[in-house]
Write an enzyme that holds these catalytic residues in place. Structure first.
Site, PDB file in Angstrom:
ATOM      1  N   LYS A   1      86.337 -35.774  15.843  1.00 31.93           N
ATOM      2  CA  LYS A   1      85.349 -35.861  16.859  1.00 31.93           C
ATOM      3  C   LYS A   1      83.672 -36.143  16.199  1.00 31.93           C
ATOM      4  O   LYS A   1      83.202 -35.593  15.549  1.00 31.93           O
ATOM      5  CB  LYS A   1      85.746 -34.036  17.208  1.00 31.93           C
ATOM      6  CG  LYS A   1      84.651 -33.442  18.346  1.00 31.93           C
ATOM      7  CD  LYS A   1      83.656 -32.733  18.432  1.00 31.93           C
ATOM      8  CE  LYS A   1      82.259 -31.765  17.964  1.00 31.93           C
ATOM      9  NZ  LYS A   1      81.635 -33.097  18.563  1.00 31.93           N
TER      10      LYS A   1
ATOM     11  N   GLU B   1      80.171 -30.558   4.336  1.00 31.33           N
ATOM     12  CA  GLU B   1      79.100 -31.536   3.811  1.00 31.33           C
ATOM     13  C   GLU B   1      77.594 -31.259   4.996  1.00 31.33           C
ATOM     14  O   GLU B   1      77.656 -31.418   5.888  1.00 31.33           O
ATOM     15  CB  GLU B   1      79.397 -32.944   3.950  1.00 31.33           C
ATOM     16  CG  GLU B   1      80.065 -33.800   3.174  1.00 31.33           C
ATOM     17  CD  GLU B   1      79.991 -33.386   1.733  1.00 31.33           C
ATOM     18  OE1 GLU B   1      79.318 -33.835   0.955  1.00 31.33           O
ATOM     19  OE2 GLU B   1      81.124 -33.563   0.885  1.00 31.33           O
TER      20      GLU B   1
ATOM     21  N   CYS C   1      70.827 -36.279   5.827  1.00 33.91           N
ATOM     22  CA  CYS C   1      70.861 -34.923   4.986  1.00 33.91           C
ATOM     23  C   CYS C   1      70.335 -34.648   3.224  1.00 33.91           C
ATOM     24  O   CYS C   1      69.463 -33.958   2.862  1.00 33.91           O
ATOM     25  CB  CYS C   1      72.686 -34.876   4.999  1.00 33.91           C
ATOM     26  SG  CYS C   1      73.607 -36.236   4.436  1.00 33.91           S
TER      27      CYS C   1
ATOM     28  N   GLU D   1      65.667 -27.467   5.438  1.00 35.69           N
ATOM     29  CA  GLU D   1      65.650 -28.320   6.762  1.00 35.69           C
ATOM     30  C   GLU D   1      65.091 -28.695   7.873  1.00 35.69           C
ATOM     31  O   GLU D   1      65.035 -28.130   9.323  1.00 35.69           O
ATOM     32  CB  GLU D   1      66.854 -28.629   6.534  1.00 35.69           C
ATOM     33  CG  GLU D   1      67.041 -30.362   7.102  1.00 35.69           C
ATOM     34  CD  GLU D   1      69.073 -30.332   7.011  1.00 35.69           C
ATOM     35  OE1 GLU D   1      69.344 -29.755   7.911  1.00 35.69           O
ATOM     36  OE2 GLU D   1      69.368 -31.382   6.268  1.00 35.69           O
TER      37      GLU D   1
END
Ligand code: NAD
Length: 508
Positions: free
Chosen positions: A192, A267, A301, A402
């Protein structure tokens, strides 16, 4: 320079469509959603509709999962030798190379990032399939010298039906990172893509079909995360869920996966430290400070979003980084002059901007950027200028959270111990770098970083050969390299009795 309508149509022409919507790849066919639903994709560089795609719902992912289950349990894939799987993966890698220009431009339309970045991504994606094609036929077992009369060995077997959920920041490359090891190991996949960036995954589906993988070995289901993704994570017919995305979503997925205790690899996000000592090669440190945070507009990331500088070097280094950050050419990814592209969506742009406002409120100094790109392009697209905060404190939210945009926070340290303490002082542990010309210090510091991906005197190089993943809340498990292959296998021990006589444990 933006894409014209004709160029856009040209880029979409190889995607199967019906009634103006690009179709998803379910049950061996390109198909609309079961309820006919569609979604408009918005080009982040200009706010225009770049494409319309099918928007899958629960029934669609159900159908894909049932097809995958059947393909794994009863289809030809289970008895396809590793060498044949490898040949298919090699062919797919070659197909990607053949369509290099088309795929890189389609990715720029999909995600907005500059063509020079998408060209890297396409090459990397092809090489990822190539790496795992090679690995498929290499030895993966072990034998043990156990006490006679047994011989014991270990084989690795595919896990089964793998649900794979990926983000929008590297749409094609993340699809490759998921599909390549899983297929090499003999699994079947329901992938997906992010609902914001499904175009290159759909083009990949057409190449997968051309190459000739058996039916339902790969399916690409489109739709919203909380609908299609959530069901993939919950379904008891799915044996493994592999996820790349935000830490919050990762937590939701892990909970959803508990029903049948499916295998989970995650992840997730990061807030990675880039530590620069006063003895570092100055120009190299400046260069990678910029590359670490502003590549892909900080939507990486592993971005080096915290520049942690030795006090004596701080003023000189920061002045140079700011000077160069101001020169970064921000614009449409199709413009060959563009060095940094847009933020993926208006909503995400606003989130990044809310952190800029927060940083000011928290008392940090906004030393550079913080605003939108000026002019018509800046009004239409989602552009945030390269932004740098100095005079930060470690407890500030802009230092801890983040942001996932082109926002760098600068911290300072007095000695090695403080550098490491600051570097490790977030809930994340994805990546980190150390810049110094003192080799012993470099090694000492790297070993103390609580992070899964680290660099000395460089930032960001990523190799298909080396494991990728995080400590702490940056994830569970590893992708890439042999570790990535292993994470798509079950481990079976086989004991063979070489002396076939009764054991005599119980009396007659
Ligand atoms: P996201 O978590 O919002 O979405 C990622 C994917 O999860 C999308 O496909 C989305 O549709 C799906 N999703 C959302 N809610 C879901 C749910 N409830 N159940 C199942 N699936 C769901 O992340 P994003 O905004 O697309 O990507 C940015 C994040 O990804 C950042 O935090 C970044 O650090 C992380 N990321 C990590 C890596 C890594 O390798 N560690 C790589 C790239 C991106």
């Amino acid at each position: 320079m933006a894409t014209t309508i004709a160029q856009k149509e040209d880029l979409l022409r190889n995607l199967p469509q019906s009634g103006g919507a690009c179709l998803m790849y379910v049950d061996g066919a390109f198909t609309l959603a079961s309820d006919g639903g569609t979604r408009k994709l918005i080009n982040p560089a200009n706010g225009e509709v770049s494409a319309v795609v099918a928007e899958g719902v629960k029934e669609d992912v159900e159908r894909a999962i049932r097809g995958a289950r059947e393909a794994f349990d009863n289809g030809p894939w289970g008895s396809t030798p590793a060498l044949e799987r490898a040949k298919l993966l090699f062919k797919l890698a070659d197909k990607i190379d053949e369509h290099f220009t088309e795929l890189s431009r389609l990715e720029t339309l999909n995600n907005g990032k500059p063509v020079r970045e998408t060209e890297y991504d396409v090459t990397d994606a092809a090489n990822c399939f190539r790496y795992y094609a090679g690995l498929a036929t290499k030895p993966h077992g072990q034998t043990f010298d156990v006490p006679a009369p047994s011989q014991t060995f270990v084989v690795r077997e595919p896990i089964g039906v793998c649900g794979q959920i990926i983000p929008w920041n590297y749409p094609l490359l993340m699809a490759a990172w998921k599909l390549a090891p899983a297929l090499a190991a003999g699994n079947v996949c329901v992938l997906k893509p992010s609902e914001l960036t499904p175009l290159t995954a759909l083009r990949l589906a057409t190449l997968i079909e051309e190459v000739g993988f058996p039916k339902n070995v790969v399916q690409i289901v489109l739709g919203a995360g909380p609908v299609v993704g959530q069901h993939l994570a919950e379904s008891h017919l799915v044996d493994k869920i592999a996820f790349t995305g935000g830490t919050k979503t990762g937590r939701t997925i892990m909970q959803a996966a508990t029903g049948n205790l499916k295998k989970v690899t995650l992840e997730l996000g990061g807030k990675s430290p880039n530590v620069v000592f006063a003895d570092a090669d100055f120009d190299t440190a400046v260069d990678y400070a910029l590359f670490g945070i502003f590549a892909n507009a900080g939507q990486v990331c592993s971005a080096g979003s915290r520049l942690i500088v030795e006090e004596s070097l701080h003023d000189k280094l920061v002045a140079k980084v700011i000077e160069r950050a101001r020169n970064i050419r921000v614009g449409d990814g199709f413009d060959p002059n563009t060095e940094m592209g847009p933020i993926i969506s208006r909503a995400h742009q606003e989130k990044v901007e809310s952190y800029v406002a927060l940083g000011k409120q928290e008392g940090a100094t906004l030393a550079c950027g913080g605003g939108r790109l000026a002019g018509e392009l800046g009004e239409k697209g989602n552009f945030v200028m390269p932004t740098i905060f100095t005079n930060t404190r470690r407890d500030m939210r802009i230092v801890q959270e983040e942001i996932f945009g082109p926002v760098l926070v600068v911290q300072t340290f007095k000695d090695e111990a403080e550098a490491i303490a600051l570097a490790n002082d977030t809930v994340y542990g994805l990546a980190g770098a150390v810049f110094t010309t003192d080799i012993a210090k470099a090694h000492r510091c790297i070993r103390k970083l609580r992070a899964g991906i680290t660099w000395i005197n460089t930032y960001h190089p990523t190799y298909n050969e080396a494991p990728w993943g995080g400590y702490k809340q940056s994830g569970i498990g590893r992708e890439l390299g042999t570790y990535g292959y292993d994470s798509y296998t079950e481990v079976k021990q086989i004991n063979v009795n070489l002396d076939v006589v009764p054991s005599g444990w119980f009396s007659e």
